[in-house]
Design a protein around this motif. Sequence first.
Motif, mmCIF file in Angstrom:
data_model
loop_
_atom_site.group_PDB
_atom_site.id
_atom_site.type_symbol
_atom_site.label_atom_id
_atom_site.label_comp_id
_atom_site.label_asym_id
_atom_site.label_seq_id
_atom_site.Cartn_x
_atom_site.Cartn_y
_atom_site.Cartn_z
ATOM 1 N N ALA A 1 0.833 -1.208 0.000
ATOM 2 C CA ALA A 1 0.000 0.000 0.000
ATOM 3 C C ALA A 1 0.866 1.255 0.000
ATOM 4 C CB ALA A 1 -0.930 -0.013 1.205
ATOM 5 N N LEU A 2 1.924 1.246 0.798
ATOM 6 C CA LEU A 2 2.827 2.393 0.832
ATOM 7 C C LEU A 2 3.546 2.569 -0.498
ATOM 8 C CD1 LEU A 2 4.126 4.648 2.477
ATOM 9 C CD2 LEU A 2 5.823 3.004 3.291
ATOM 10 N N ALA A 3 3.940 1.446 -1.106
ATOM 11 C CA ALA A 3 4.593 1.529 -2.420
ATOM 12 C C ALA A 3 3.638 2.098 -3.464
ATOM 13 C CB ALA A 3 5.085 0.154 -2.846
ATOM 14 N N GLY A 4 2.370 1.671 -3.421
ATOM 15 C CA GLY A 4 1.385 2.222 -4.350
ATOM 16 C C GLY A 4 1.155 3.695 -4.122
ATOM 17 N N LEU A 5 1.131 4.096 -2.841
ATOM 18 C CA LEU A 5 0.953 5.512 -2.520
ATOM 19 C C LEU A 5 2.133 6.339 -3.030
ATOM 20 C CD1 LEU A 5 -1.248 7.087 -0.977
ATOM 21 C CD2 LEU A 5 0.226 6.987 1.029
ATOM 22 N N LEU A 6 3.342 5.827 -2.824
ATOM 23 C CA LEU A 6 4.531 6.534 -3.308
ATOM 24 C C LEU A 6 4.572 6.583 -4.835
ATOM 25 C CD1 LEU A 6 7.228 5.154 -0.839
ATOM 26 C CD2 LEU A 6 6.156 7.414 -0.827
ATOM 27 N N THR A 7 4.123 5.504 -5.474
ATOM 28 C CA THR A 7 4.097 5.490 -6.942
ATOM 29 C C THR A 7 3.122 6.520 -7.475
ATOM 30 O OG1 THR A 7 4.658 3.130 -6.953
ATOM 31 C CG2 THR A 7 3.703 4.040 -8.963
ATOM 32 N N GLY A 8 1.932 6.582 -6.853
ATOM 33 C CA GLY A 8 0.962 7.587 -7.275
ATOM 34 C C GLY A 8 1.486 9.004 -7.098
ATOM 35 N N GLY A 9 2.155 9.249 -5.956
ATOM 36 C CA GLY A 9 2.736 10.563 -5.736
ATOM 37 C C GLY A 9 3.844 10.877 -6.716
ATOM 38 N N SER A 10 4.673 9.866 -7.032
ATOM 39 C CA SER A 10 5.763 10.082 -7.994
ATOM 40 C C SER A 10 5.228 10.401 -9.381
ATOM 41 C CB SER A 10 6.663 8.843 -8.042
ATOM 42 O OG SER A 10 7.212 8.567 -6.774
ATOM 43 N N VAL A 11 4.156 9.687 -9.768
ATOM 44 C CA VAL A 11 3.556 9.957 -11.079
ATOM 45 C C VAL A 11 3.035 11.388 -11.143
ATOM 46 C CG1 VAL A 11 1.632 9.347 -12.587
ATOM 47 C CG2 VAL A 11 3.015 7.550 -11.550
ATOM 48 N N SER A 12 2.420 11.836 -10.053
ATOM 49 C CA SER A 12 1.899 13.207 -10.034
ATOM 50 C C SER A 12 3.015 14.230 -10.124
ATOM 51 C CB SER A 12 1.091 13.437 -8.752
ATOM 52 O OG SER A 12 -0.045 12.591 -8.724
ATOM 53 N N ILE A 13 4.121 13.947 -9.448
ATOM 54 C CA ILE A 13 5.231 14.903 -9.455
ATOM 55 C C ILE A 13 5.937 14.928 -10.810
ATOM 56 C CG2 ILE A 13 7.486 15.401 -8.439
ATOM 57 C CD1 ILE A 13 6.413 14.301 -5.798
ATOM 58 N N LEU A 14 6.129 13.771 -11.421
ATOM 59 C CA LEU A 14 6.895 13.679 -12.661
ATOM 60 C C LEU A 14 6.079 14.010 -13.903
ATOM 61 C CD1 LEU A 14 8.923 10.412 -11.901
ATOM 62 C CD2 LEU A 14 9.673 12.786 -11.670
ATOM 63 N N THR A 15 4.755 13.979 -13.797
ATOM 64 C CA THR A 15 3.916 14.259 -14.967
ATOM 65 C C THR A 15 3.864 15.765 -15.235
ATOM 66 O OG1 THR A 15 2.545 12.322 -14.492
ATOM 67 C CG2 THR A 15 1.621 13.994 -15.956
#
Length: 504
Positions: free
Chosen positions: A21-35
């Motif tokens: 769950a934490l990895a998914g949360l970090l992935t979602g945040g990373s996608v938002s930052i990098l997009t």
Amino acid sequence: MNLRDYLRIARRNWIVVAACALAGLLTGGSVSILTTPTYTAETQLFVAIQSSGSVQELQQGNTFSQARVQSYVRTVQTPVVLQPVIDALGLPLTSGELAKKVAATTDLNTVLINVSVSDSSPAQAAAIAEAVANSLVKAVDSLEKPKVGGSSPVSLSIITPATAPLVPSAPNTRVDLVLGLIVGLALGIGAAVLRTALDNRIRGEADLRRVTEAPLLGGISFDQDATRKPLLTQAAPQSPRAESFRQLRTNLQFANVSGKAKTVLLTSSLPGEGKSTTATNLAIALAQAGQTVCLVDADLRRPMIGEYLGLERGAGLTTALVGSADIADLLQQWGDNELFVLTSGQIPPNPSELLGSSEMKRLLLRLEQSFDAVIIDAPPLLPVTDAAVLSQHVGGVVLVVGAQKTRHQDLEKSLNALAMVGSNLLGVVLNRLPLKGPDAYTYSYYSADHSKSSEKSRLTSKTPKEYITVSPLADFPESDFDRTLLGSGEERARSFPNHRFGQL
């Protein structure tokens, strides 16, 4: 599986679920930052029929315009509309590339066309949307104009001009975080279910019940200090580990309510499951309850009881079986209670033959006549056959199962081995159970402060002797204890005669 099983799986694998769950949360945040932020500008057009006839003609015209709207929506992404936009704004794009940024929709049963344009620049998105709307008006007017001359029967009007958006339409950080969390939880739960399905270890009572319905006599909680302090007398009186052995003592008495199983053999499937410490502490617990107990180390391959109790094992069970000494000369008293220990003696080359001999059977009968309980520590069942052979001479067998160590197939093989020789299985003991979690078996009735004060009092008080090695019983003077334990002089002589056992 029912809901309780899924909850148990989640509790066992909560670290995996939380990590995913934490990895998914970090992935979602990373996608938002990098997009790269994308801005969407929108405009809206109205389609009308240029007619001033009767009501019936207006109705027919409205139906006609609704039917034509779908065609106009598809026209938006064609070069007829987009190429003039590229030329007017000087965009470095082809009509096909620009079409990917433009979208047109219409609501059902309406004559409204919605045009939206996405771009990294909010000003450019608004400019393109406005240019596309104007180009569509001109394209429809040109396409619908009659060939014989005259004006187009259809007119498009911009009713909502495009404006530069203030906030980006993508990425949506909140949506990305929620989506990442949901995907991570799903992957974590899937991994937990898969891990449980592939894991065939006995981790608690629920796993035990999938293999056998044998009575669960008790669960011994795991203690990190058990390696250095394996004995019951070395633990705090109110500790979960000490209470576990007292509970085992009580349940064993109920399992043997008929009293026929006076001699109890403890074994396990594999080495390292804690059978020797369980046998030793069970004997101590029985002795603390006021019973006269004899603890026999019948593990003639890797004897451990002598090491645990600090007793001499050079002469013991094998010495008596080969007739080199009488059993009365080999028993050693331990502690302040009536606990006597028969260590293993020298390791022989033929343990199975010695344990299955008639001399072993007669030795156990003599011990049963003189003690309230006889506890035997036997080798594990699967590596060697010693325990299965010896189980035929005892009243009952207790199988020690090491939690998170024993596999389902190992336990099944052990139970089949005991059933094949007709052993009386009194029950199972789960060892090394966690203190907390879904597989915990113990409950604490005392407060933490009470346990700490008891432990402090035990450590600061004068340490009693851990064991006492006494002279052979044959040299003891007749006393009240001798008459209680061994009977009168005549009964004692009959139980422990001075002559030696027959040679094997």
